[in-house]
Design a protein around this motif. Sequence first.
Motif, PDB file in Angstrom:
ATOM      1  N   VAL A  20      -4.984  -2.635  -5.194  1.00 56.96           N
ATOM      2  CA  VAL A  20      -5.530  -3.620  -4.257  1.00 56.96           C
ATOM      3  C   VAL A  20      -5.241  -5.044  -4.720  1.00 56.96           C
ATOM      4  CG1 VAL A  20      -7.676  -4.524  -3.266  1.00 56.96           C
ATOM      5  CG2 VAL A  20      -7.301  -2.068  -3.386  1.00 56.96           C
ATOM      6  N   GLN A  33     -13.907  -4.371  -2.135  1.00 61.96           N
ATOM      7  CA  GLN A  33     -12.589  -4.483  -2.771  1.00 61.96           C
ATOM      8  C   GLN A  33     -12.630  -5.602  -3.816  1.00 61.96           C
ATOM      9  OE1 GLN A  33     -10.326  -2.361  -2.271  1.00 61.96           O
ATOM     10  NE2 GLN A  33     -10.239  -1.695  -0.162  1.00 61.96           N
ATOM     11  N   GLN A  39       0.838  -1.204   0.000  1.00 56.60           N
ATOM     12  CA  GLN A  39       0.000   0.000   0.000  1.00 56.60           C
ATOM     13  C   GLN A  39       0.868   1.247   0.000  1.00 56.60           C
ATOM     14  OE1 GLN A  39      -2.564  -0.349   3.412  1.00 56.60           O
ATOM     15  NE2 GLN A  39      -3.827  -1.931   2.455  1.00 56.60           N
ATOM     16  N   GLN A  65      -1.685  -5.825  -4.041  1.00 52.01           N
ATOM     17  CA  GLN A  65      -1.521  -6.006  -2.596  1.00 52.01           C
ATOM     18  C   GLN A  65      -1.974  -7.407  -2.181  1.00 52.01           C
ATOM     19  OE1 GLN A  65      -3.613  -2.872  -0.492  1.00 52.01           O
ATOM     20  NE2 GLN A  65      -2.992  -1.384  -2.040  1.00 52.01           N
TER      21      GLN A  65
END
Length: 189
Positions: A77, A156, A71, A80
Amino acid sequence: MVWLLAILAYLLGSLSFAILLSQLSGGPDPRACGSGNPGTTNMLRIAGKRLAALTLLGDLGKGLLPVLIAQHAGLGVQQQAWIGLAAVSGHLYPLYFNFRGGKGVATAAGMLLGLYPPAVLPAVAAWLLVFAFTRTSSLAALAATPLCLPLLAWRQPEALLPMLLLYGVIVWRHRGNLHALFAGRERHF
């Protein structure tokens, strides 16, 4: 950058806090005692609450830290999530311990905590509820893990594919527990 972080995440994930804490405390190797799993539940059985809590914190941290670093590096995302999955893979198949690792639940929870903290709440609540009724950690983990997926998919969605893969791996790593559950032989607290 992504590959470098994924490799570093795997190497961090390969640190087995259960094994290291057992060695530092002069306790038994969790791979050779209890269930044979180097994780929090087995540490609770063979080494007590303090070392189990430290194992849990270490395993959570090694799932959380790579996601936070990703991040901070400005990665998306999904990237990540893949980096977090690399940390969980290190926990499951640790380079430093002959690729004999744990089941990945706490490390996955740390990863999820970094990706989307509110998704951890229903999973933790479900784990506590199932464990309170069954006193079976594996069943609690298997019941709790998928509960974060709908919330994660909604908030997400980019992380959903790596998380679905993660859930599949966690179920796979619990296959012995599933056989024992169905046969009525799973260990309870």
